[in-house]
Design a protein around this motif. Structure first.
Motif, short mmCIF file in Angstrom:
data_model
loop_
_atom_site.label_atom_id
_atom_site.label_comp_id
_atom_site.label_asym_id
_atom_site.label_seq_id
_atom_site.Cartn_x
_atom_site.Cartn_y
_atom_site.Cartn_z
N GLU A 462 -57.26 -12.99 6.87
CA GLU A 462 -56.91 -11.72 7.50
C GLU A 462 -55.40 -11.52 7.53
OE1 GLU A 462 -58.91 -9.34 8.32
OE2 GLU A 462 -60.66 -10.49 7.73
N LEU A 463 -54.65 -12.60 7.76
CA LEU A 463 -53.19 -12.49 7.74
C LEU A 463 -52.69 -12.15 6.34
CD1 LEU A 463 -50.53 -12.80 9.30
CD2 LEU A 463 -50.51 -15.20 8.61
N SER A 464 -53.33 -12.70 5.31
CA SER A 464 -52.94 -12.36 3.93
C SER A 464 -53.17 -10.89 3.64
CB SER A 464 -53.74 -13.23 2.94
OG SER A 464 -53.47 -14.60 3.14
N LEU A 465 -54.30 -10.34 4.11
CA LEU A 465 -54.56 -8.91 3.91
C LEU A 465 -53.52 -8.06 4.63
CD1 LEU A 465 -58.46 -8.81 4.34
CD2 LEU A 465 -57.15 -8.81 2.23
N PHE A 466 -53.20 -8.45 5.87
CA PHE A 466 -52.20 -7.69 6.61
C PHE A 466 -50.82 -7.78 5.95
CE2 PHE A 466 -48.71 -8.13 9.69
CZ PHE A 466 -48.66 -6.82 10.16
N THR A 467 -50.45 -8.98 5.49
CA THR A 467 -49.13 -9.16 4.86
C THR A 467 -49.02 -8.33 3.59
OG1 THR A 467 -49.10 -11.42 5.75
CG2 THR A 467 -47.51 -10.88 4.05
N SER A 468 -50.09 -8.29 2.80
CA SER A 468 -50.05 -7.49 1.56
C SER A 468 -49.84 -6.02 1.88
CB SER A 468 -51.36 -7.69 0.79
OG SER A 468 -51.54 -9.05 0.44
N HIS A 469 -50.56 -5.54 2.88
CA HIS A 469 -50.39 -4.14 3.27
C HIS A 469 -48.99 -3.88 3.83
CE1 HIS A 469 -51.60 -0.15 4.59
NE2 HIS A 469 -51.13 -0.43 5.80
N PHE A 470 -48.49 -4.82 4.62
CA PHE A 470 -47.16 -4.68 5.21
C PHE A 470 -46.08 -4.63 4.13
CE2 PHE A 470 -43.44 -7.22 6.79
CZ PHE A 470 -42.86 -6.19 7.52
N ILE A 471 -46.20 -5.47 3.12
CA ILE A 471 -45.21 -5.50 2.03
C ILE A 471 -45.23 -4.17 1.27
CG2 ILE A 471 -44.65 -6.59 -0.17
CD1 ILE A 471 -45.58 -9.25 1.05
N LYS A 472 -46.43 -3.63 1.02
CA LYS A 472 -46.51 -2.36 0.29
C LYS A 472 -45.89 -1.21 1.07
CE LYS A 472 -50.74 -3.60 -2.21
NZ LYS A 472 -52.18 -3.28 -2.39
N GLN A 473 -46.03 -1.25 2.39
CA GLN A 473 -45.53 -0.15 3.20
C GLN A 473 -44.04 -0.27 3.52
OE1 GLN A 473 -47.31 2.56 4.07
NE2 GLN A 473 -49.04 1.74 2.91
N ALA A 474 -43.54 -1.47 3.76
CA ALA A 474 -42.17 -1.65 4.25
C ALA A 474 -41.17 -1.96 3.14
CB ALA A 474 -42.13 -2.75 5.31
N PHE A 475 -41.54 -2.78 2.18
CA PHE A 475 -40.59 -3.25 1.17
C PHE A 475 -40.56 -2.27 0.00
CE2 PHE A 475 -41.35 -6.96 3.68
CZ PHE A 475 -40.15 -7.65 3.67
N VAL A 476 -39.93 -1.15 0.25
CA VAL A 476 -39.74 -0.13 -0.79
C VAL A 476 -38.24 0.08 -0.95
CG1 VAL A 476 -41.96 1.01 -0.42
CG2 VAL A 476 -40.02 1.65 0.99
N PRO A 477 -37.78 0.60 -2.10
CA PRO A 477 -36.32 0.69 -2.36
C PRO A 477 -35.57 1.53 -1.32
CG PRO A 477 -37.56 0.96 -4.39
CD PRO A 477 -38.57 0.94 -3.30
N GLN A 478 -36.19 2.55 -0.77
CA GLN A 478 -35.46 3.40 0.16
C GLN A 478 -35.36 2.84 1.57
OE1 GLN A 478 -38.19 4.17 -1.52
NE2 GLN A 478 -39.70 5.27 -0.28
N VAL A 488 -39.71 -7.06 10.22
CA VAL A 488 -40.05 -8.48 10.10
C VAL A 488 -40.01 -9.17 11.45
CG1 VAL A 488 -39.31 -10.68 9.10
CG2 VAL A 488 -39.33 -8.63 7.69
N VAL A 489 -39.01 -8.84 12.26
CA VAL A 489 -38.92 -9.44 13.60
C VAL A 489 -40.13 -9.05 14.45
CG1 VAL A 489 -37.60 -9.42 15.75
CG2 VAL A 489 -36.41 -9.64 13.56
N LEU A 490 -40.57 -7.80 14.34
CA LEU A 490 -41.76 -7.35 15.08
C LEU A 490 -43.00 -8.12 14.65
CD1 LEU A 490 -41.25 -3.46 15.09
CD2 LEU A 490 -41.26 -4.96 17.08
N VAL A 491 -43.19 -8.26 13.34
CA VAL A 491 -44.37 -8.97 12.83
C VAL A 491 -44.34 -10.44 13.24
CG1 VAL A 491 -45.58 -9.68 10.74
CG2 VAL A 491 -44.70 -7.35 10.94
N ARG A 492 -43.17 -11.06 13.14
CA ARG A 492 -43.07 -12.48 13.53
C ARG A 492 -43.37 -12.68 15.01
NH1 ARG A 492 -37.49 -14.37 10.43
NH2 ARG A 492 -38.40 -14.66 8.34
N SER A 493 -42.86 -11.79 15.85
CA SER A 493 -43.12 -11.92 17.29
C SER A 493 -44.61 -11.74 17.61
CB SER A 493 -42.28 -10.91 18.06
OG SER A 493 -42.63 -9.58 17.70
N GLN A 494 -45.27 -10.83 16.89
CA GLN A 494 -46.71 -10.65 17.10
C GLN A 494 -47.50 -11.86 16.60
OE1 GLN A 494 -48.33 -8.31 18.69
NE2 GLN A 494 -46.65 -6.89 19.05
N CYS A 495 -47.07 -12.40 15.48
CA CYS A 495 -47.77 -13.58 14.93
C CYS A 495 -47.64 -14.79 15.85
CB CYS A 495 -47.22 -13.88 13.53
SG CYS A 495 -48.07 -15.22 12.68
#
Length: 699
Positions: A462-478, A488-495
Motif C-alpha cells: 500500500e505504501l508503494s502504491l501511495f508513493t507512486s501516486h505521490f511522485i506523479k503528482q508532486a515531482f513535476v518540472p513546475q 516530503v516532510v508532510l509524508v515523512r511525518s505521517q509515515c
C-alpha cells in the motif's frame, strides 16, 4: 342513470345498451365519457382480480380436500385392520371354555385359530394386492412371503438444508422394511403412485425432528449415507410412524433372538433345561450402545442449519465445539461400525464448511456490498474464522477489505488547490486509515506471526502504491524545491505515525523517493546557478542604500533571524557595505540550505553537498572574475570585503547549521573555502605565484 358501480353492473336486470344510451344523453362532452370509461375499466380490473383470488382460494381448498381424502383413506385401512383383529379376538374369547372338559373345545379352538390365521393371511394378501395396484413398479418387491403392512400414509418430503417442501410421497411400513413411492396429488388416477426406493429395516433409523417455524410434525429417516426428512399431516400420524417403526424393529429383533435361541436349544442335551433357563445375549447391550447417542447429537445437523440460516453464528460455533468434544470422548463398541455416528459427523463437517463459506462471504469485497460499517463490521466474521482455524484465510480477506476501503477513501480526496494542500489531505487520509487498520489487525490477530508477516507485506504494498501516486503528482518540472520539501516532510511525518505500532516504513519511503529527489536537487542546482549568473551580469558593485534607518533596522532584523549579524558592515544612517547581489545570494542560499537539510538522508548526503558546493562556487567565481577585471584599488577593496563576508561570515553560519543536523561539517564547503582563500587578499587565479621546484628532493 348514476355513476357505474359493481352493484349496478352486476344486477340481474342490467341492460348494457340502455345504460350506454342514457349515459350519452345525461353526460355531454368527451372528458366526462372518458372519465366514465376509465371508471368502468377500473371496475373490470377489480372484478377480474377478485375472480382470480376466488379461483386460487378454491384451488387451495381442493388440494386440502384431496389431502384429507387420502388421509381418510389411510385411516379407513387402519380401521379395517383393527376391526378384523377385534373380530378374531371376540371369536377367541367366545370359544374359550370355563369348564373342566377341554377335549372338544381344544379341537374347536384349533379350528378357530386356523380359521383366524387363514383370515389374517387372506387380509394380508388383499392389502398387498391393493398396494400392487396402487403403486407402479413394485410387483416383484411385494411378492415376498410373510411380509405384512403395518402402516401407510401420504407424506411430504422436505429439503434437508432449506427445509422447503420438495414433493409428496406415499410411505408404507412393512414388517421388514420401508417403501417410499412418489405421489402426484394432481393426478386423479388411482395408479398415480410410482415406486421410488425400498429401505431394509436394519439399515434405517427414525429420528424425531422438533417443530421449528414452518417445519411441524416431521421426522428424519437416517439411511446411511443419506438422510431424508418427511412431514406428516398431523402429530398423530407422526406418532403412528415412529411407533410402528419401533414396533417393526422390536418384532424383527425378537425373531432374530428366537432363531438364536432355537439354535442353542438344538445343540443342548436337555430341551427342558434349556427352556427353563433364559437366554442372555452378551452382545445385546453393545448393539444398543452403537445407537445410544444423545438427542442433541442426532439433531445437531438441523440445529446448525437453523443457526446459519438465522445468522446465529456464535451458537453454530458452540454446537461445533460441543460436537467436537463429544467426538473426542465417544468410543464405539469393538468390532462394530456406528454408521449413524459416522453419518452425523460427516454432516457436521459439511455444516462447518458451509459456515466457513458464509463467514468468508461476509469479508469478501464486491461492487454490490456497502462498506459503510467499516472494519468493525468485519470483527465478528474474523473472530469466528479464527476460532474455526481459518486465520490465514480470514487475514487475507481482511487485508483485501482494508485495501478496498483505503482505495475508496483516497478517491474521495479531490485534486484541488496547491500541491502541498492536496498532498497534506491525501497523506493524512492514507496514513490515518492505515493506523486504524493496524489497530483492528492487532485486535483481530494478536499472536499470529504468519498473519503479522502478511500484514507487513500488505502495508509495504500500500505504501508503494501511495508513493507512486505521490511522485506523479508532486515531482513535476513546475514544482519548486520549497514545495517538494514541504510535501516530503508532510509524508515523512505521517509515515512516522506507524512506528508506534511497531511498523517502520521510513526506510522504504526514503528509498522510493531517493531517485526523484536526486533528480529534483540537481534540477534545482542548475536553476540556482543560472539565477546566480543572471544576477551577476546586473551587479554594479555598489553598497546598498536602504534609504532610512527604519528600513535598515528591519533589514538587519530579518538577517539576524537567519543567524547573520551585519553591524560591522553598516556605515552612515542607511548604508550597508555589501552589494544587493551578495545579500540576495545570501538569502537564496540559506533557503536552499534549509530545504536540503529537511530532505537530508544518508543516501542523499552526497547530492546535497554537491548542490551546495556548485551553487556557492558559482557566486565565488563571480567575485573572482570581478576582481580580475577591476583595476581601481578602492573598488577592489570593496569586492574583497564582499568576498570576506561570503567565505567567512556566511560560510561559518552555513557550516554551523549543517553541523547541527549532521553532527559534522560539510567537507565540500571546507574545500571550497580552502581553494578560494587567496581571494581575501585580492589575488585571483591568474595573479597567484605558484612555486616550482628545481629538483625532486622535496617531492
Amino acid at each position: 342513470m348514476g355513476e357505474p358501480t359493481l352493484n349496478l353492473l352486476g344486477s340481474s336486470d342490467f341492460n348494457p345498451d340502455k345504460y350506454v344510451r342514457e349515459l350519452s344523453l345525461n353526460f355531454i362532452g368527451g372528458l366526462e365519457l372518458t372519465r366514465l370509461r376509465k371508471k368502468v375499466q377500473t371496475l373490470s380490473e377489480e372484478t377480474s382480480g377478485n375472480l382470480k383470488k376466488n379461483v386460487y382460494e378454491n384451488y387451495m381448498q381442493f388440494i386440502d380436500t384431496a389431502k384429507e381424502i387420502s388421509h381418510l383413506e389411510s385411516e379407513m385401512y387402519q380401521l379395517s385392520h383393527l376391526l378384523t383383529e377385534q373380530k378374531s379376538l371376540l371369536n377367541s374369547l367366545y370359544n374359550t371354555s370355563i369348564l373342566g372338559d377341554d377335549s372338544h373345545i381344544v379341537v374347536e379352538a384349533d379350528t378357530n385359530i386356523g380359521d383366524n390365521e387363514e383370515k389374517k393371511e387372506e387380509l394380508r394378501k388383499q392389502r398387498i394386492l391393493a398396494l400392487k395396484d396402487k403403486i407402479k413398479g413394485c410387483s416383484d418387491l411385494l411378492d415376498t412371503p410373510n411380509r405384512r403392512i403395518l402402516y401407510e400414509s401420504y407424506l411430504t418430503e422436505l429439503d434437508s438444508v432449506e427445509n422447503i417442501p420438495l414433493k409428496s410421497v406415499y410411505g408404507v411400513i412393512f414388517s421388514d422394511g420401508i417403501l417410499i413411492a412418489n405421489s402426484n396429488l394432481n393426478d386423479h388416477d388411482s395408479t398415480s403412485l410410482k415406486f421410488d426406493i425400498y429401505y431394509d429395516l436394519g439399515s434405517v433409523a427414525a429420528v424425531n425432528v422438533r417443530d421449528l417455524g414452518n417445519v411441524k410434525h416431521a421426522f428424519k429417516l437416517l439411511a446411511f449415507p443419506d438422510s431424508r426428512i418427511f412431514q406428516c399431516k398431523s402429530n398423530t400420524v407422526k406418532k403412528e410412524w415412529l411407533d410402528k417403526l419401533d414396533q417393526a424393529k422390536k418384532e424383527r429383533l425378537s425373531q432374530e433372538q428366537n432363531k438364536k435361541d432355537s439354535t442353542i436349544v438344538d445343540k443342548s442335551p436337555s430341551r427342558s433345561s434349556s427352556i427353563d433357563v433364559p437366554y442372555i445375549n452378551p452382545f445385546e447391550e453393545k448393539d444398543e450402545e452403537v445407537f445410544a447417542h444423545p438427542e442433541w447429537f442426532l439433531e445437531i445437523p438441523d440445529e446448525l442449519d437453523v443457526c446459519v440460516a438465522q445468522r446465529h453464528f456464535e451458537e453454530a460455533l458452540a454446537l461445533l465445539e460441543k460436537a467436537k468434544d463429544y467426538d473426542a470422548t465417544y468410543t464405539p463398541p469393538q468390532n462394530h461400525d456406528d454408521h449413524i455416528f459416522t453419518d452425523i459427523l460427516q454432516k457436521v463437517e459439511q455444516r462447518k464448511s458451509a459456515l466457513i463459506d458464509v463467514l468468508m462471504k461476509e469479508l469478501e469485497v464486491n461492487h454490490d456490498k456497502s462498506l459503510q460499517g467499516g472494519l468493525r463490521a468485519a470483527r465478528r466474521a474474523v473472530r469466528l474464522l479464527n476460532h474455526l482455524d481459518r486465520s490465514m484465510q480470514s487475514c487475507e480477506l481482511f487485508l483485501k477489505l482494508c485495501s478496498s476501503m483505503l482505495k475508496i477513501q483516497c478517491k474521495r480526496v479531490k485534486r484541488e488547490g496547491s500541491t502541498s494542500t492536496y498532498v497534506r489531505h491525501l497523506s493524512s487520509v492514507v496514513f490515518t486509515n492505515m493506523c486504524l487498520m493496524t489497530e483492528e489487525f492487532l485486535r483481530a490477530f494478536p499472536d499470529s506471526s504468519s498473519c503479522a508477516s502478511a500484514y507487513v507485506v500488505w502495508a509495504s504494498h500500500e505504501l508503494s502504491l501511495f508513493t507512486s501516486h505521490f511522485i506523479k503528482q508532486a515531482f513535476v518540472p513546475q514544482t519548486s524545491l520549497l514545495t517538494l520539501t514541504e510535501c516530503v516532510v508532510l509524508v515523512r511525518s505521517q509515515c512516522d505515525r506507524l512506528c508506534k505500532y511497531g511498523i517502520d516504513l521510513r526506510y522504504q519511503l526514503d528509498g522510493s523517493l531517493r531517485s526523484p529527489l536526486t533528480k529534483a536537487l540537481r534540477d534545482s542546482r542548475d536553476k540556482f546557478i543560472d539565477s546566480v549568473k543572471l544576477r551577476s551580469q546586473e551587479d554594479k558593485w555598489i553598497p546598498m542604500n536602504l534609504k532610512s534607518k527604519t528600513a535598515l533596522a528591519r533589514f538587519m532584523q530579518e538577517y539576524a533571524a537567519m543567524g547573520l549579524l551585519l553591524n560591522e558592515y553598516v556605515t552612515g544612517d542607511c548604508w550597508l557595505q555589501l552589494t544587493a547581489n551578495t545579500m540576495s545570494f545570501t538569502k537564496l542560499f540559506l533557503k536552499l540550505l534549509e530545504d536540503c537539510l529537511k530532505l537530508q538522508t544518508a543516501d542523499l548526503l552526497y547530492t546535497i553537498d554537491d548542490t551546495m558546493y556548485c551553487v556557492y562556487e558559482a557566486q565565488i567565481k563571480h567575485v573572482e572574475y570581478s576582481l580580475k577585471i577591476e583595476k581601481q584599488l578602492e573598488q577592489r577593496q570593496f569586492m574583497t570585503k564582499n568576498a570576506d563576508f561570503l567565505l567567512n561570515h556566511l560560510l561559518d553560519v552555513v557550516q554551523k547549521k549543517y553541523k547541527a543536523v549532521n553532527n559534522f561539517e560539510s567537507a565540500s564547503l571546507v574545500k571550497l573555502k580552502t581553494e578560494n582563500t587567496a581571494i581575501l587578499k585580492g589575488i585571483t587565479a591568474t595573479a597567484r605565484n605558484i612555486t616550482k621546484y628545481s629538483s625532486t628532493e622535496y617531492l
